[in-house]
Design a protein around this motif. Structure first.
Motif, short mmCIF file in Angstrom:
data_model
loop_
_atom_site.label_atom_id
_atom_site.label_comp_id
_atom_site.label_asym_id
_atom_site.label_seq_id
_atom_site.Cartn_x
_atom_site.Cartn_y
_atom_site.Cartn_z
N GLY A 142 0.81 -1.21 0.00
CA GLY A 142 0.00 0.00 0.00
C GLY A 142 0.84 1.26 0.00
O GLY A 142 0.52 2.25 -0.67
N ALA A 143 1.95 1.22 0.74
CA ALA A 143 2.86 2.37 0.75
C ALA A 143 3.45 2.60 -0.63
O ALA A 143 3.61 3.75 -1.08
N ALA A 144 3.77 1.52 -1.33
CA ALA A 144 4.31 1.64 -2.69
C ALA A 144 3.27 2.21 -3.64
O ALA A 144 3.57 3.10 -4.45
N PHE A 145 2.05 1.69 -3.57
CA PHE A 145 0.97 2.22 -4.42
C PHE A 145 0.78 3.72 -4.17
O PHE A 145 0.62 4.51 -5.11
N THR A 146 0.77 4.08 -2.90
CA THR A 146 0.57 5.48 -2.53
C THR A 146 1.65 6.37 -3.14
O THR A 146 1.36 7.42 -3.72
N GLN A 147 2.90 5.95 -3.00
CA GLN A 147 4.00 6.75 -3.53
C GLN A 147 3.93 6.86 -5.04
O GLN A 147 4.14 7.93 -5.61
N ILE A 148 3.63 5.75 -5.71
CA ILE A 148 3.57 5.76 -7.18
C ILE A 148 2.48 6.70 -7.67
O ILE A 148 2.70 7.53 -8.58
N VAL A 149 1.29 6.59 -7.10
CA VAL A 149 0.19 7.45 -7.54
C VAL A 149 0.48 8.91 -7.22
O VAL A 149 0.33 9.79 -8.07
N ASN A 150 0.92 9.18 -6.01
CA ASN A 150 1.15 10.56 -5.61
C ASN A 150 2.29 11.22 -6.38
O ASN A 150 2.27 12.44 -6.60
N ASN A 151 3.26 10.43 -6.81
CA ASN A 151 4.39 10.98 -7.56
C ASN A 151 4.04 11.24 -9.03
O ASN A 151 4.75 12.00 -9.70
N ASN A 152 2.98 10.63 -9.53
CA ASN A 152 2.71 10.69 -10.96
C ASN A 152 1.36 11.29 -11.35
O ASN A 152 1.17 11.65 -12.50
N SER A 153 0.44 11.38 -10.40
CA SER A 153 -0.88 11.91 -10.73
C SER A 153 -1.01 13.37 -10.34
O SER A 153 -0.56 13.77 -9.27
N VAL A 185 -4.07 14.69 -10.19
CA VAL A 185 -5.44 14.87 -9.73
C VAL A 185 -5.82 13.97 -8.56
O VAL A 185 -6.92 14.06 -8.05
N LEU A 186 -4.90 13.11 -8.13
CA LEU A 186 -5.23 12.15 -7.07
C LEU A 186 -4.14 12.14 -6.02
O LEU A 186 -2.95 12.12 -6.35
N ASP A 187 -4.55 12.17 -4.76
CA ASP A 187 -3.62 12.07 -3.63
C ASP A 187 -4.11 10.96 -2.72
O ASP A 187 -5.24 10.99 -2.23
N VAL A 188 -3.26 9.93 -2.50
CA VAL A 188 -3.67 8.73 -1.78
C VAL A 188 -2.97 8.66 -0.42
O VAL A 188 -1.78 8.94 -0.32
N THR A 189 -3.72 8.27 0.59
CA THR A 189 -3.17 8.01 1.92
C THR A 189 -3.27 6.52 2.21
O THR A 189 -4.33 5.92 2.04
N ASN A 190 -2.17 5.92 2.65
CA ASN A 190 -2.12 4.51 3.02
C ASN A 190 -2.47 4.39 4.50
O ASN A 190 -1.75 4.92 5.35
N GLN A 191 -3.56 3.70 4.82
CA GLN A 191 -4.03 3.60 6.19
C GLN A 191 -3.92 2.17 6.72
O GLN A 191 -4.41 1.23 6.09
N VAL A 231 -6.12 3.15 -11.00
CA VAL A 231 -5.68 1.94 -11.70
C VAL A 231 -4.67 2.28 -12.79
O VAL A 231 -3.66 1.59 -12.96
N LYS A 232 -4.91 3.36 -13.50
CA LYS A 232 -4.01 3.77 -14.59
C LYS A 232 -2.60 4.05 -14.06
O LYS A 232 -1.60 3.59 -14.64
N GLN A 233 -2.50 4.79 -12.97
CA GLN A 233 -1.17 5.13 -12.45
C GLN A 233 -0.42 3.88 -11.98
O GLN A 233 0.80 3.77 -12.17
N ILE A 234 -1.15 2.93 -11.36
CA ILE A 234 -0.51 1.70 -10.89
C ILE A 234 0.05 0.92 -12.08
O ILE A 234 1.22 0.50 -12.08
N PHE A 235 -0.74 0.71 -13.11
CA PHE A 235 -0.32 -0.17 -14.20
C PHE A 235 0.49 0.54 -15.28
O PHE A 235 1.26 -0.11 -16.01
#
Length: 346
Positions: free
Chosen positions: A70-81, A83-89, A298-302
């Motif tokens: 989850g931390a990895a997903f959060t970093q990937i999305v937040n570094n590249n999007s 329009v989206l900011d994700v928090t890993n809880q 999903v787009k940012q992850i893949f």
């Protein structure tokens, strides 16, 4: 003296201007709406408005693989999007995560495949509460093997040796606990009397084994699991293997649980391949989460799958082609992305 007073006035005025400018930037948010909205979202629900959408991804305990991924997903999305900011809880695991989705406290959640299927269909711990209209899939990730761990000097070498022992079965009410109960009972060890169950998280179980307070632990997590790695670095451990017959019995009780192999060398001192049990893992969302928000996640992850693979060894299993398979009914936002990539039939 007069010149000095003029200079002092000029400096004072400049200092006030600097303070005012700094004050305007402190505490500013990327979203104009600081309140919390439905489905774990903050800010506008219109993803075309130009505002950053803040969402929560709930995972599991901090010592497990879910949290690390989850931390990895959060970093990937937040570094590249943009329009989206994700928090890993962190959370208590799959069962709690379904409840968090139910209560619209989070947008996204990681679940063991058995919990995802049972919640969707209203079975076992979700008996009578099917969520076919409320819970949707995003993608499958990786296998979540059972690391059934004991200390090398405990005398526990097979599943039957667990009888009467103090065994950590998972955090109370977690998906891990549910799978542990199914495993014990399908293999002839009644949950209330076959073992002395201890309701502990992965990290608590590892600490208990270090101190000699418990004899063995069920750890359902992607390998290598940090809690088991930590334990193996301090104490000599064994990972208990399952026979073919034992795998078949557990699979008959819960079809989402299947046979898997933990490769030799995954943990210090465990050199042989270990046949064990496993479920797959899935990322899900509330059905009411905006389609474009899900699509962007999903787009940012893949689109950055190489970064995902580099983040954790278990994530190398996840591919664009495998992701939409063995998952509950896809959310329209996820379906849109996978159709664009040609991995779903149009």
């Amino acid at each position: 003296m007069k010149n000095f007073r003029i200079l002092s006035l000029i400096l004072t005025f400049a200092f006030v201007l600097i303070l005012a400018a700094c004050g305007g930037s402190i505490g500013e948010s990327t979203s104009s709406n600081g309140g919390e909205a439905d489905s774990g979202l903050e800010g506008s629900s219109d993803s075309t408005s130009g505002e950053t959408q803040s969402v929560v991804l709930t995972t599991a305990g901090t010592s497990g693989t879910f949290y690390a991924v989850g931390a990895a997903f959060t970093q990937i999305v937040n570094n590249n999007s943009n329009v989206l900011d994700v928090t890993n809880q962190a959370s208590g695991g799959s069962v709690e995560n379904v409840r968090l989705i139910d209560n619209k406290e989070v947008a996204f959640a990681m679940l063991g495949g058995d919990s995802a299927v049972d919640a969707y269909n209203g079975k076992r711990e979700f008996e009578g509460e099917p969520r076919k209209d409320e819970l949707k899939g995003l993608f499958s990730m990786y296998s979540q093997p059972l690391n059934l761990v004991a200390l090398a000097d405990s005398g526990i070498k097979s599943f039957s040796d667990l009888e009467g022992k103090k065994v950590a079965v998972g955090a109370p009410g977690s998906g891990s606990e549910v799978k542990s109960q199914i495993t014990l009972e399908s293999l002839g060890l009644p949950y209330d009397s076959g073992v002395k169950q201890q309701y502990l998280s992965f990290s608590e179980a590892a600490d208990g084994m270090k101190d000699g307070q418990i004899d063995a632990a069920f750890v359902w997590a992607g390998v290598p699991t940090p809690a088991v790695q930590d334990l193996a670095a301090i104490r000599d451990i064994v990972v208990i293997p399952f026979t073919d017959e034992e795998v078949e019995k557990v699979n008959a009780a819960q079809e989402a649980i299947y046979g898997e192999t933990i490769p030799g060398g995954t943990y210090d001192g465990v050199d042989e391949d270990i046949q064990t049990l496993a479920v797959n893992t899935q990322v899900v969302a509330g059905a009411d989460v905006d389609e474009e928000i899900v699509y962007e996640f999903v787009k940012q992850i893949f689109d950055h799958i190489d970064d995902v693979h580099a983040a954790h060894n278990s994530m190398k299993e996840m591919t664009l082609e495998s992701a939409p398979k063995n998952v509950i009914e896809l959310h329209p936002g996820a379906k849109k992305y996978f159709e664009e990539k040609g991995v779903l039939s149009q």
